[in-house]
Scaffold this motif. Structure first.
Motif, mmCIF file in Angstrom:
data_model
loop_
_atom_site.group_PDB
_atom_site.id
_atom_site.type_symbol
_atom_site.label_atom_id
_atom_site.label_comp_id
_atom_site.label_asym_id
_atom_site.label_seq_id
_atom_site.Cartn_x
_atom_site.Cartn_y
_atom_site.Cartn_z
ATOM 1 N N LEU A 86 0.862 -1.173 0.000
ATOM 2 C CA LEU A 86 0.000 0.000 0.000
ATOM 3 C C LEU A 86 0.901 1.225 0.000
ATOM 4 O O LEU A 86 1.671 1.434 0.943
ATOM 5 C CB LEU A 86 -0.907 0.003 1.233
ATOM 6 N N ASN A 87 0.827 2.016 -1.053
ATOM 7 C CA ASN A 87 1.666 3.194 -1.192
ATOM 8 C C ASN A 87 0.891 4.444 -0.801
ATOM 9 O O ASN A 87 -0.278 4.589 -1.145
ATOM 10 C CB ASN A 87 2.177 3.326 -2.632
ATOM 11 N N MET A 88 1.559 5.327 -0.086
ATOM 12 C CA MET A 88 0.952 6.569 0.376
ATOM 13 C C MET A 88 1.874 7.735 0.043
ATOM 14 O O MET A 88 3.096 7.608 0.113
ATOM 15 C CB MET A 88 0.688 6.523 1.878
ATOM 16 N N VAL A 89 1.285 8.851 -0.298
ATOM 17 C CA VAL A 89 2.033 10.069 -0.586
ATOM 18 C C VAL A 89 1.798 11.057 0.548
ATOM 19 O O VAL A 89 0.656 11.284 0.947
ATOM 20 C CB VAL A 89 1.598 10.674 -1.938
ATOM 21 N N ALA A 90 2.892 11.632 1.061
ATOM 22 C CA ALA A 90 2.830 12.596 2.168
ATOM 23 C C ALA A 90 2.017 12.055 3.348
ATOM 24 O O ALA A 90 1.047 12.682 3.780
ATOM 25 C CB ALA A 90 2.277 13.931 1.687
ATOM 26 N N PRO A 91 2.364 10.864 3.869
ATOM 27 C CA PRO A 91 1.610 10.334 5.005
ATOM 28 C C PRO A 91 1.895 11.144 6.275
ATOM 29 O O PRO A 91 2.939 11.782 6.425
ATOM 30 C CB PRO A 91 2.127 8.906 5.139
ATOM 31 N N ARG A 92 0.956 11.059 7.211
ATOM 32 C CA ARG A 92 1.088 11.775 8.478
ATOM 33 C C ARG A 92 0.506 10.898 9.577
ATOM 34 O O ARG A 92 -0.682 10.579 9.564
ATOM 35 C CB ARG A 92 0.364 13.118 8.415
ATOM 36 N N THR A 109 7.009 9.876 1.054
ATOM 37 C CA THR A 109 6.174 8.753 0.628
ATOM 38 C C THR A 109 6.319 7.633 1.650
ATOM 39 O O THR A 109 7.281 7.598 2.433
ATOM 40 C CB THR A 109 6.566 8.234 -0.763
ATOM 41 N N ALA A 110 5.357 6.712 1.638
ATOM 42 C CA ALA A 110 5.382 5.574 2.553
ATOM 43 C C ALA A 110 4.857 4.357 1.820
ATOM 44 O O ALA A 110 4.047 4.467 0.895
ATOM 45 C CB ALA A 110 4.553 5.854 3.799
ATOM 46 N N ARG A 111 5.297 3.185 2.279
ATOM 47 C CA ARG A 111 4.852 1.926 1.666
ATOM 48 C C ARG A 111 4.658 0.893 2.764
ATOM 49 O O ARG A 111 5.576 0.603 3.534
ATOM 50 C CB ARG A 111 5.881 1.432 0.645
ATOM 51 N N GLN A 112 3.451 0.388 2.854
ATOM 52 C CA GLN A 112 3.129 -0.650 3.819
ATOM 53 C C GLN A 112 3.090 -1.984 3.098
ATOM 54 O O GLN A 112 2.325 -2.183 2.159
ATOM 55 C CB GLN A 112 1.783 -0.379 4.493
ATOM 56 N N VAL A 113 3.914 -2.934 3.540
ATOM 57 C CA VAL A 113 4.058 -4.220 2.869
ATOM 58 C C VAL A 113 3.062 -5.201 3.464
ATOM 59 O O VAL A 113 3.075 -5.454 4.669
ATOM 60 C CB VAL A 113 5.490 -4.757 2.998
ATOM 61 N N GLY A 114 2.193 -5.764 2.595
ATOM 62 C CA GLY A 114 1.259 -6.791 3.039
ATOM 63 C C GLY A 114 0.337 -6.302 4.134
ATOM 64 O O GLY A 114 -0.125 -5.158 4.150
ATOM 65 N N ILE A 118 4.330 -2.663 9.715
ATOM 66 C CA ILE A 118 5.612 -2.010 9.476
ATOM 67 C C ILE A 118 5.476 -1.162 8.209
ATOM 68 O O ILE A 118 5.034 -1.643 7.170
ATOM 69 C CB ILE A 118 6.746 -3.034 9.322
ATOM 70 N N ILE A 119 5.879 0.104 8.305
ATOM 71 C CA ILE A 119 5.740 1.040 7.198
ATOM 72 C C ILE A 119 7.131 1.557 6.825
ATOM 73 O O ILE A 119 7.871 2.033 7.689
ATOM 74 C CB ILE A 119 4.816 2.211 7.577
ATOM 75 N N LEU A 120 7.461 1.440 5.552
ATOM 76 C CA LEU A 120 8.735 1.933 5.039
ATOM 77 C C LEU A 120 8.552 3.371 4.588
ATOM 78 O O LEU A 120 7.641 3.684 3.811
ATOM 79 C CB LEU A 120 9.218 1.054 3.890
#
Length: 226
Positions: A86-92, A109-114, A118-120
């Protein structure tokens, strides 16, 4: 033969001519019973043909199952579609600790795997308010945010700034965002009004009130001139 014979002498009367000429085709007039039987046959065909077509289609679909080795009919459940990320732009991400002190974690940006929590993070930043009203600001190139445990791992040009005027620069650090504590085991440079300190690691304890430089350390202190 006499020329006095007239053409009318050889003519055949019209009624007799019609009687002698047989019709080329006899017409068949169906009875009421045959018409009714034909209607029943048409209605039956309208019902039977769609049933035959549906049966043939079902047989074609199920034929691989009938033709299997064990000869049993089985139904398999397809794989569950789960998004890989799950990709997110400008997460807060915002929250408060057990003392109702707020903290905020943001990123470019952020990416949540599965389904993991845990968020990268790319270009993460964290703003943490401490008990005495002081605050800590953290930034790095990359981050790994564990939301349930409020733990932030930073890597690449890590900078931790305390509002007392102290700046920590290192390549890797771990920050507990709900307490303001942090530590790192990579070479660290600290700058402040006291001067500059180089060490092999650092620790921030008691919400940043205590600063510890671990390993071999070298300090260049700046004193006030009289």
């Amino acid at each position: 033969m006499s020329d006095n014979l007239r053409r009318s002498d050889f003519a055949i009367p019209a009624p007799e001519r019609r009687r002698d000429m047989a019709p080329s085709r006899e017409r068949y007039v169906p009875s009421a019973g045959s018409i009714q039987r034909r209607h029943r046959a048409v209605r039956f065909a309208k019902v039977l043909l769609p049933l035959l077509a549906a049966s043939l289609l079902g047989l074609l679909l199920l034929w691989p199952e009938f033709n299997s080795q064990d000869g049993r009919l089985s139904f398999r459940r397809g794989p569950v579609m789960v998004p890989e990320s799950l990709n997110m732009v400008a997460p807060r991400f915002q929250g408060v600790d057990e003392l109702s002190r707020p903290y905020t974690v943001t990123a470019r940006t952020a990416r949540q795997v599965g389904q993991e929590e845990i968020i990268l993070l790319d270009r993460p930043e964290a703003d943490i308010l401490l008990t005495d009203g002081a605050w800590i600001f953290v930034e790095a190139l990359n981050g790994r945010y564990d939301r349930p445990n409020q733990h932030l791992d930073l890597e690449g040009d890590v900078r931790i700034f305390h509002d007392s005027g102290v700046l920590f620069i290192t390549e890797q650090a771990a920050v507990q965002v709900d307490t303001g504590n942090a530590h790192g085991e990579r070479p660290t440079q600290a700058q402040g009004s006291f001067g500059t300190i180089h060490s092999e690691g650092f620790e921030l304890q008691d919400s940043g009130a205590v600063m510890i430089f671990t390993g071999k350390a070298h300090a260049v202190l700046e004193g006030r001139q009289q």
